[in-house]
Design a protein around this motif. Structure first.
Motif, short mmCIF file in Angstrom:
data_model
loop_
_atom_site.label_atom_id
_atom_site.label_comp_id
_atom_site.label_asym_id
_atom_site.label_seq_id
_atom_site.Cartn_x
_atom_site.Cartn_y
_atom_site.Cartn_z
N ALA A 1 -3.41 -40.04 -18.66
CA ALA A 1 -2.49 -40.93 -17.95
C ALA A 1 -2.11 -40.35 -16.59
O ALA A 1 -2.08 -41.06 -15.58
CB ALA A 1 -1.25 -41.18 -18.78
N LEU A 2 -1.83 -39.05 -16.56
CA LEU A 2 -1.49 -38.40 -15.30
C LEU A 2 -2.73 -38.29 -14.40
O LEU A 2 -2.63 -38.44 -13.18
CB LEU A 2 -0.90 -37.02 -15.58
CG LEU A 2 -0.42 -36.21 -14.37
CD1 LEU A 2 0.65 -36.98 -13.60
CD2 LEU A 2 0.12 -34.86 -14.82
N ARG A 3 -3.87 -38.05 -15.00
CA ARG A 3 -5.11 -37.91 -14.24
C ARG A 3 -5.46 -39.20 -13.50
O ARG A 3 -5.95 -39.17 -12.37
CB ARG A 3 -6.26 -37.52 -15.18
CG ARG A 3 -7.58 -37.22 -14.49
CD ARG A 3 -8.61 -36.77 -15.51
NE ARG A 3 -9.86 -36.43 -14.85
CZ ARG A 3 -10.82 -37.29 -14.57
NH1 ARG A 3 -10.66 -38.57 -14.89
NH2 ARG A 3 -11.92 -36.90 -13.97
N ARG A 4 -5.16 -40.34 -14.13
CA ARG A 4 -5.45 -41.62 -13.48
C ARG A 4 -4.55 -41.87 -12.27
O ARG A 4 -4.89 -42.66 -11.38
CB ARG A 4 -5.29 -42.77 -14.49
CG ARG A 4 -6.40 -42.86 -15.51
CD ARG A 4 -6.38 -44.21 -16.21
NE ARG A 4 -5.12 -44.43 -16.92
CZ ARG A 4 -4.93 -44.12 -18.20
NH1 ARG A 4 -5.91 -43.56 -18.91
NH2 ARG A 4 -3.76 -44.36 -18.78
N MET A 5 -3.40 -41.19 -12.23
CA MET A 5 -2.48 -41.34 -11.11
C MET A 5 -2.82 -40.43 -9.93
O MET A 5 -2.35 -40.65 -8.81
CB MET A 5 -1.05 -41.05 -11.57
CG MET A 5 -0.39 -42.20 -12.30
SD MET A 5 -0.12 -43.61 -11.22
CE MET A 5 1.01 -42.92 -10.01
N ARG A 6 -3.63 -39.41 -10.17
CA ARG A 6 -3.89 -38.41 -9.15
C ARG A 6 -4.45 -38.98 -7.84
O ARG A 6 -4.08 -38.51 -6.75
CB ARG A 6 -4.85 -37.33 -9.68
CG ARG A 6 -4.24 -36.42 -10.72
CD ARG A 6 -3.14 -35.58 -10.15
NE ARG A 6 -2.53 -34.68 -11.13
CZ ARG A 6 -1.32 -34.18 -11.00
NH1 ARG A 6 -0.59 -34.50 -9.95
NH2 ARG A 6 -0.82 -33.40 -11.93
N PRO A 7 -5.36 -39.97 -7.88
CA PRO A 7 -5.88 -40.48 -6.60
C PRO A 7 -4.81 -41.04 -5.67
O PRO A 7 -5.00 -41.05 -4.45
CB PRO A 7 -6.86 -41.58 -7.05
CG PRO A 7 -7.30 -41.16 -8.41
CD PRO A 7 -6.10 -40.53 -9.03
N LYS A 8 -3.69 -41.51 -6.20
CA LYS A 8 -2.64 -42.09 -5.36
C LYS A 8 -1.80 -41.05 -4.65
O LYS A 8 -1.14 -41.35 -3.65
CB LYS A 8 -1.71 -42.98 -6.20
CG LYS A 8 -2.35 -44.26 -6.70
CD LYS A 8 -1.32 -45.12 -7.41
CE LYS A 8 -1.95 -46.41 -7.91
NZ LYS A 8 -0.95 -47.29 -8.58
N MET A 9 -1.77 -39.82 -5.18
CA MET A 9 -0.88 -38.80 -4.64
C MET A 9 -1.64 -37.48 -4.49
O MET A 9 -2.27 -37.01 -5.42
CB MET A 9 0.33 -38.62 -5.56
CG MET A 9 -0.03 -38.42 -7.02
SD MET A 9 1.42 -38.34 -8.08
CE MET A 9 0.67 -37.85 -9.63
N GLN A 10 -1.58 -36.93 -3.30
CA GLN A 10 -2.32 -35.70 -2.99
C GLN A 10 -1.40 -34.74 -2.24
O GLN A 10 -0.27 -35.06 -1.89
CB GLN A 10 -3.55 -36.03 -2.16
CG GLN A 10 -4.61 -36.83 -2.91
CD GLN A 10 -5.27 -36.04 -4.02
OE1 GLN A 10 -5.73 -34.92 -3.82
NE2 GLN A 10 -5.30 -36.61 -5.22
#
Length: 351
Positions: free
Chosen positions: A91-100
């Motif tokens: 679930a967290l991994r899927r959010m990674r592209p939005k925040m760097q």
């Protein structure tokens, strides 16, 4: 340009990041370091929020906690409407592209055994399904966007200057088309002559790709140049938050006033007449903060209530928030600007 009336892209409420202290033969917990202690703010899409404060006040920890590089102690973090406070695994991994994140030290944040193409392309390998040709084209696009020569794609980080290495880190952060980027003192490790180039690059990329930044820095002059709003942090807490121009022209909190009084003025005549606010004493330990207000041990306008009660972080004027007992009752009868002017004059007069 950001729209302040739109729903915020980033929402942080009551964020806490405590690190346990263990001691003894059995490594029992004997205390905790309150690196980030109950901070709240929002960032609108397309906005740059500057986060400033002394070294060790918790700025970088706050940025990493917001991106969930740490498991936070308490609080709520929402990115683009999604609560990531307790997200884990896939679930967290899927959010990674939005925040760097763009890290402070470009030398330490780049793998010395990987080429530039490998470093920039690694996020694509993890989160995108591209053919070899599509991947290479995307790498070249990112190198063009940050001003790196395509012919350098097969070189290693040690073959580049500090400014070029930071551009590699920025290109890597852009690889997945993020909406939100935490810039953790991205210019602190660079020469002064290169700092302006990197900041101008960040501004150009923000306009081109519609990016939202949390810009962490201790350079108040640079924050004034790039930020729309500024949050001032002291010993794990945000003590003041407001629009950039209002905060720099009329700082409300005594700590903000002291910080801004230390910024050099380019006009030598004005610099010669300016009075600095010198803070006495050392910053308390975040593992043993003082009772009441965290700033009470160094504040030139400390009152008895400051040593007993923690001030609320409240809005004292439209868009202006401050955590100080000076702005609780008296600001109901006068404007925050008038109170700030009086506070500054009394500090300079030694009252």
């Amino acid at each position: 340009m950001f729209d302040a009336s739109a729903a915020p892209l980033v929402e942080v409420h009551g964020l806490k990041m405590y690190f346990p202290i263990h001691a003894g033969l059995f490594r029992r917990k004997v205390g905790e370091v309150k690196a980030v202690d109950n901070i709240s703010f929002t960032i609108h899409e397309g906005e740059t929020l500057g986060l400033v404060g002394e070294s060790g006040c918790g700025k970088s920890t706050a940025g990493r906690a917001i991106l969930r590089l740490y498991d936070i102690t308490d609080g709520v973090v929402r990115i683009d409407g999604q609560d990531i406070s307790d997200a884990r695994g896939e679930a967290l991994r899927r959010m990674r592209p939005k925040m760097q994140m763009v890290f402070q030290d470009p030398q330490a944040s780049l793998n010395p055994r990987m080429t530039v193409a490998g470093i920039i392309g690694e996020p694509l390998d993890e989160h995108a399904r591209l053919s070899r040709r599509e991947r290479l084209e995307r790498i070249y696009e990112l190198m063009d966007a940050v001003g790196l020569n395509r012919n350098f794609a097969n070189r290693y980080p040690h073959e580049f200057s500090g400014g070029q290495r930071q551009r590699i880190g920025i290109a890597r952060a852009l690889a997945l088309n993020p909406k939100f980027i935490v810039c953790d003192e991205p210019i602190a490790a660079l020469d002064v002559s290169i700092q302006a180039q990197v900041v101008n690059l960040l501004e150009d990329l923000q306009e081109r790709f519609g990016l939202t930044y949390l810009f962490i820095s201790h350079d108040l002059s640079m924050v004034r140049h790039i930020a729309n709003r500024v949050a001032v942090m002291y010993l794990g807490k945000i003590v003041e938050l407001g629009p950039r121009d209002a905060l720099y022209s009329e700082p409300l909190h005594p700590y903000t006033q002291a910080l801004l009084s230390a910024v050099p003025e380019p006009d030598p005549d004005h610099e010669a007449r300016r009075q600095r606010i010198i803070l006495t004493g050392d910053v308390p330990s975040p593992s043993n903060p003082p009772k009441g207000c965290n700033f009470c041990t160094r504040c030139p306008r400390v009152m008895p209530v400051c040593r007993e009660e923690e001030p609320d972080f409240r809005e004292v004027a439209p868009g202006r928030f401050v955590a100080c007992h000076l702005f609780t009752e008296e600001t109901d009868k006068k404007t925050a600007g008038q109170a700030a002017t009086e506070a500054s004059e009394q500090v300079q007069q030694g009252e």
